[in-house]
Design a protein around this motif. Structure first.
Motif, PDB file in Angstrom:
ATOM      1  N   ASP A  46      63.180  45.098  31.310  1.00  0.00           N
ATOM      2  CA  ASP A  46      63.551  46.067  30.261  1.00  0.00           C
ATOM      3  C   ASP A  46      64.084  45.299  29.053  1.00  0.00           C
ATOM      4  OD1 ASP A  46      64.100  48.457  28.953  1.00  0.00           O
ATOM      5  OD2 ASP A  46      66.090  48.640  29.853  1.00  0.00           O
ATOM      6  N   ARG A  47      63.203  44.571  28.376  1.00  0.00           N
ATOM      7  CA  ARG A  47      63.596  43.757  27.236  1.00  0.00           C
ATOM      8  C   ARG A  47      63.905  44.617  26.006  1.00  0.00           C
ATOM      9  NH1 ARG A  47      62.050  38.237  27.533  1.00  0.00           N
ATOM     10  NH2 ARG A  47      60.985  37.755  29.494  1.00  0.00           N
ATOM     11  N   LEU A  48      64.749  44.067  25.125  1.00  0.00           N
ATOM     12  CA  LEU A  48      64.902  44.636  23.793  1.00  0.00           C
ATOM     13  C   LEU A  48      63.633  44.318  23.022  1.00  0.00           C
ATOM     14  CD1 LEU A  48      66.505  45.872  21.395  1.00  0.00           C
ATOM     15  CD2 LEU A  48      67.363  43.556  20.951  1.00  0.00           C
ATOM     16  N   VAL A  49      62.927  45.344  22.537  1.00  0.00           N
ATOM     17  CA  VAL A  49      61.632  45.160  21.895  1.00  0.00           C
ATOM     18  C   VAL A  49      61.772  45.321  20.382  1.00  0.00           C
ATOM     19  CG1 VAL A  49      59.267  46.012  21.705  1.00  0.00           C
ATOM     20  CG2 VAL A  49      60.400  45.961  23.942  1.00  0.00           C
ATOM     21  N   LEU A  50      61.295  44.308  19.654  1.00  0.00           N
ATOM     22  CA  LEU A  50      61.210  44.356  18.198  1.00  0.00           C
ATOM     23  C   LEU A  50      59.733  44.249  17.840  1.00  0.00           C
ATOM     24  CD1 LEU A  50      64.152  41.931  17.303  1.00  0.00           C
ATOM     25  CD2 LEU A  50      64.223  44.415  17.554  1.00  0.00           C
ATOM     26  N   ASP A  51      59.130  45.369  17.460  1.00  0.00           N
ATOM     27  CA  ASP A  51      57.693  45.443  17.225  1.00  0.00           C
ATOM     28  C   ASP A  51      57.456  45.813  15.763  1.00  0.00           C
ATOM     29  OD1 ASP A  51      54.963  45.974  17.162  1.00  0.00           O
ATOM     30  OD2 ASP A  51      54.951  46.884  19.159  1.00  0.00           O
ATOM     31  N   ALA A  52      56.843  44.890  15.006  1.00  0.00           N
ATOM     32  CA  ALA A  52      56.671  45.119  13.560  1.00  0.00           C
ATOM     33  C   ALA A  52      55.594  46.142  13.254  1.00  0.00           C
ATOM     34  CB  ALA A  52      56.339  43.797  12.873  1.00  0.00           C
ATOM     35  N   GLY A  53      54.575  46.251  14.104  1.00  0.00           N
ATOM     36  CA  GLY A  53      53.460  47.133  13.776  1.00  0.00           C
ATOM     37  C   GLY A  53      52.814  46.683  12.475  1.00  0.00           C
ATOM     38  N   TRP A  54      52.643  47.653  11.543  1.00  0.00           N
ATOM     39  CA  TRP A  54      52.088  47.344  10.226  1.00  0.00           C
ATOM     40  C   TRP A  54      53.190  47.193   9.185  1.00  0.00           C
ATOM     41  CZ3 TRP A  54      46.816  46.869   9.082  1.00  0.00           C
ATOM     42  CH2 TRP A  54      45.951  47.142  10.157  1.00  0.00           C
ATOM     43  N   SER A  55      54.421  47.215   9.622  1.00  0.00           N
ATOM     44  CA  SER A  55      55.539  47.209   8.688  1.00  0.00           C
ATOM     45  C   SER A  55      56.444  46.007   8.959  1.00  0.00           C
ATOM     46  CB  SER A  55      56.322  48.525   8.816  1.00  0.00           C
ATOM     47  OG  SER A  55      57.330  48.613   7.854  1.00  0.00           O
ATOM     48  N   SER A  56      57.752  46.223   8.917  1.00  0.00           N
ATOM     49  CA  SER A  56      58.708  45.142   9.159  1.00  0.00           C
ATOM     50  C   SER A  56      59.879  45.663   9.974  1.00  0.00           C
ATOM     51  CB  SER A  56      59.210  44.550   7.836  1.00  0.00           C
ATOM     52  OG  SER A  56      59.901  45.526   7.084  1.00  0.00           O
ATOM     53  N   VAL A  57      60.459  44.763  10.755  1.00  0.00           N
ATOM     54  CA  VAL A  57      61.624  45.081  11.570  1.00  0.00           C
ATOM     55  C   VAL A  57      62.664  44.000  11.331  1.00  0.00           C
ATOM     56  CG1 VAL A  57      62.536  45.344  13.906  1.00  0.00           C
ATOM     57  CG2 VAL A  57      60.290  46.267  13.346  1.00  0.00           C
ATOM     58  N   THR A  58      63.912  44.412  11.128  1.00  0.00           N
ATOM     59  CA  THR A  58      64.998  43.459  10.910  1.00  0.00           C
ATOM     60  C   THR A  58      66.182  43.826  11.775  1.00  0.00           C
ATOM     61  OG1 THR A  58      64.349  43.061   8.610  1.00  0.00           O
ATOM     62  CG2 THR A  58      66.601  42.490   9.220  1.00  0.00           C
ATOM     63  N   ARG A  59      66.758  42.830  12.428  1.00  0.00           N
ATOM     64  CA  ARG A  59      68.034  42.983  13.108  1.00  0.00           C
ATOM     65  C   ARG A  59      68.994  41.984  12.470  1.00  0.00           C
ATOM     66  NH1 ARG A  59      68.678  45.679  18.120  1.00  0.00           N
ATOM     67  NH2 ARG A  59      67.410  47.543  17.915  1.00  0.00           N
ATOM     68  N   GLU A  60      70.080  42.481  11.913  1.00  0.00           N
ATOM     69  CA  GLU A  60      71.043  41.607  11.270  1.00  0.00           C
ATOM     70  C   GLU A  60      72.411  42.260  11.291  1.00  0.00           C
ATOM     71  OE1 GLU A  60      69.688  41.038   7.295  1.00  0.00           O
ATOM     72  OE2 GLU A  60      70.009  43.111   6.696  1.00  0.00           O
ATOM     73  N   GLY A  61      73.395  41.550  10.754  1.00  0.00           N
ATOM     74  CA  GLY A  61      74.754  42.067  10.757  1.00  0.00           C
ATOM     75  C   GLY A  61      75.448  41.788  12.071  1.00  0.00           C
ATOM     76  N   GLN A 100      75.628  36.749  12.459  1.00  0.00           N
ATOM     77  CA  GLN A 100      76.853  37.466  12.805  1.00  0.00           C
ATOM     78  C   GLN A 100      76.789  38.040  14.213  1.00  0.00           C
ATOM     79  OE1 GLN A 100      76.743  39.772   8.765  1.00  0.00           O
ATOM     80  NE2 GLN A 100      78.839  39.845   9.481  1.00  0.00           N
ATOM     81  N   ALA A 101      75.767  37.652  14.957  1.00  0.00           N
ATOM     82  CA  ALA A 101      75.572  38.211  16.292  1.00  0.00           C
ATOM     83  C   ALA A 101      76.480  37.536  17.311  1.00  0.00           C
ATOM     84  CB  ALA A 101      74.114  38.069  16.709  1.00  0.00           C
ATOM     85  N   THR A 102      76.733  38.246  18.374  1.00  0.00           N
ATOM     86  CA  THR A 102      77.430  37.689  19.528  1.00  0.00           C
ATOM     87  C   THR A 102      76.513  37.819  20.738  1.00  0.00           C
ATOM     88  OG1 THR A 102      78.460  39.823  20.050  1.00  0.00           O
ATOM     89  CG2 THR A 102      79.698  38.317  18.617  1.00  0.00           C
ATOM     90  N   THR A 103      76.788  37.048  21.762  1.00  0.00           N
ATOM     91  CA  THR A 103      76.018  37.149  22.993  1.00  0.00           C
ATOM     92  C   THR A 103      76.894  36.739  24.158  1.00  0.00           C
ATOM     93  OG1 THR A 103      73.995  36.482  24.149  1.00  0.00           O
ATOM     94  CG2 THR A 103      75.096  34.812  22.807  1.00  0.00           C
ATOM     95  N   ARG A 104      76.608  37.295  25.318  1.00  0.00           N
ATOM     96  CA  ARG A 104      77.317  36.934  26.539  1.00  0.00           C
ATOM     97  C   ARG A 104      76.503  35.989  27.398  1.00  0.00           C
ATOM     98  NH1 ARG A 104      79.423  43.062  28.188  1.00  0.00           N
ATOM     99  NH2 ARG A 104      80.014  43.687  26.067  1.00  0.00           N
ATOM    100  N   SER A 105      75.345  35.557  26.872  1.00  0.00           N
ATOM    101  CA  SER A 105      74.420  34.746  27.657  1.00  0.00           C
ATOM    102  C   SER A 105      74.363  33.321  27.129  1.00  0.00           C
ATOM    103  CB  SER A 105      73.013  35.353  27.607  1.00  0.00           C
ATOM    104  OG  SER A 105      73.014  36.681  28.096  1.00  0.00           O
ATOM    105  N   ASP A 106      74.263  32.363  28.047  1.00  0.00           N
ATOM    106  CA  ASP A 106      74.054  30.971  27.661  1.00  0.00           C
ATOM    107  C   ASP A 106      72.612  30.732  27.234  1.00  0.00           C
ATOM    108  OD1 ASP A 106      76.685  30.308  28.291  1.00  0.00           O
ATOM    109  OD2 ASP A 106      76.179  29.899  30.381  1.00  0.00           O
ATOM    110  N   ILE A 107      71.679  31.477  27.834  1.00  0.00           N
ATOM    111  CA  ILE A 107      70.259  31.353  27.509  1.00  0.00           C
ATOM    112  C   ILE A 107      69.726  32.729  27.120  1.00  0.00           C
ATOM    113  CG2 ILE A 107      67.966  30.820  28.406  1.00  0.00           C
ATOM    114  CD1 ILE A 107      69.216  28.773  30.221  1.00  0.00           C
TER     115      ILE A 107
END
Length: 223
Positions: free
Chosen positions: A88-103, A126-133
């Motif tokens: 169940d991955r986080l999916v970022l799919d641009a399609g014919w447009s654009s997708v941005t994750r920031e902040g 500015q992201a945080t993560t709880r994962s080493d990989i």
């Protein structure tokens, strides 16, 4: 059916869901970057469903408190934020447009990026993560993918096939102590991918928000 009771306390799962909805709203042109950033800050400070409801009241989505009166899904994966497992991955799919994750957001351990014929920008400054990989599956197609990471983050592209496209990392391949490593795999197709640190424009944009990044390293390490 039970009462909605928006005064009930929330947790990180509810905050993350609203943060994702706000970023999608900005990508769709419903919010400006400034509005999204202001609401993201408020979402991080939210304590109740009522606090979150107010942040999406003018957007075409169900208020978070609606979950209190909705039937619980039978699939337990739907109760977790996307990206918590390889299935169940986080999916970022641009399609014919654009997708941005920031902040300010939390990048999960499992991500899928599909450049399609558009563009994807994954901004981790500015992201945080709880994962080493952080496991990133890449489907390049004909699109462009840009991943911007903090100075101490690293990326390994050894498992990523460039095909007819291009894949370049301008960051270290080995992580600093305590910093995450992005492991990219998959195929670029005809697309292009670059992993880099913040450039002058990124730093200028964040300075306008009162955010100062660590100075760039010299020389810059690359793959």
């Amino acid at each position: 059916m039970s009462e909605r009771r928006p005064e009930l306390r929330i947790g990180d799962r509810e905050r993350d869901a609203v943060a994702s909805a706000l970023q999608d709203a900005m990508a769709e042109g419903r919010l400006t970057m400034e509005e999204m950033q202001e609401r993201l800050d408020a979402a991080l400070q939210a304590r109740t469903y009522a606090d979150l409801d107010a942040l999406v009241a003018d957007l075409p989505i169900d208020p978070p408190s609606a979950a209190l009166t909705s039937p619980r899904p039978s699939d337990p994966r739907l109760l977790r934020a996307p990206g918590s497992s390889v299935e169940d991955r986080l999916v970022l799919d641009a399609g014919w447009s654009s997708v941005t994750r920031e902040g300010r957001w939390e990048i999960p351990p499992f991500v899928r990026i599909n450049g399609a014929v558009g563009s994807v920008r994954l901004d981790c400054l500015q992201a945080t993560t709880r994962s080493d990989i952080i496991d990133i599956e890449v489907i390049g197609n004909a699109g462009s993918i840009t991943i911007v990471v903090p100075q101490d983050w690293s990326a390994n592209l050894d498992r990523l096939s460039a095909g007819w496209g291009s894949a370049k990392s301008k960051v270290a391949a080995q992580p600093s102590r305590g910093a995450p490593l992005l492991v990219l795999h998959g195929a670029m197709g005809w697309g292009s991918l670059v992993v880099r640190h913040a450039n002058w424009f990124d730093r200028r944009r964040l300075r306008k928000q009162g955010i100062l990044l660590d100075p760039p390293r010299r020389p810059e390490l690359g793959r």
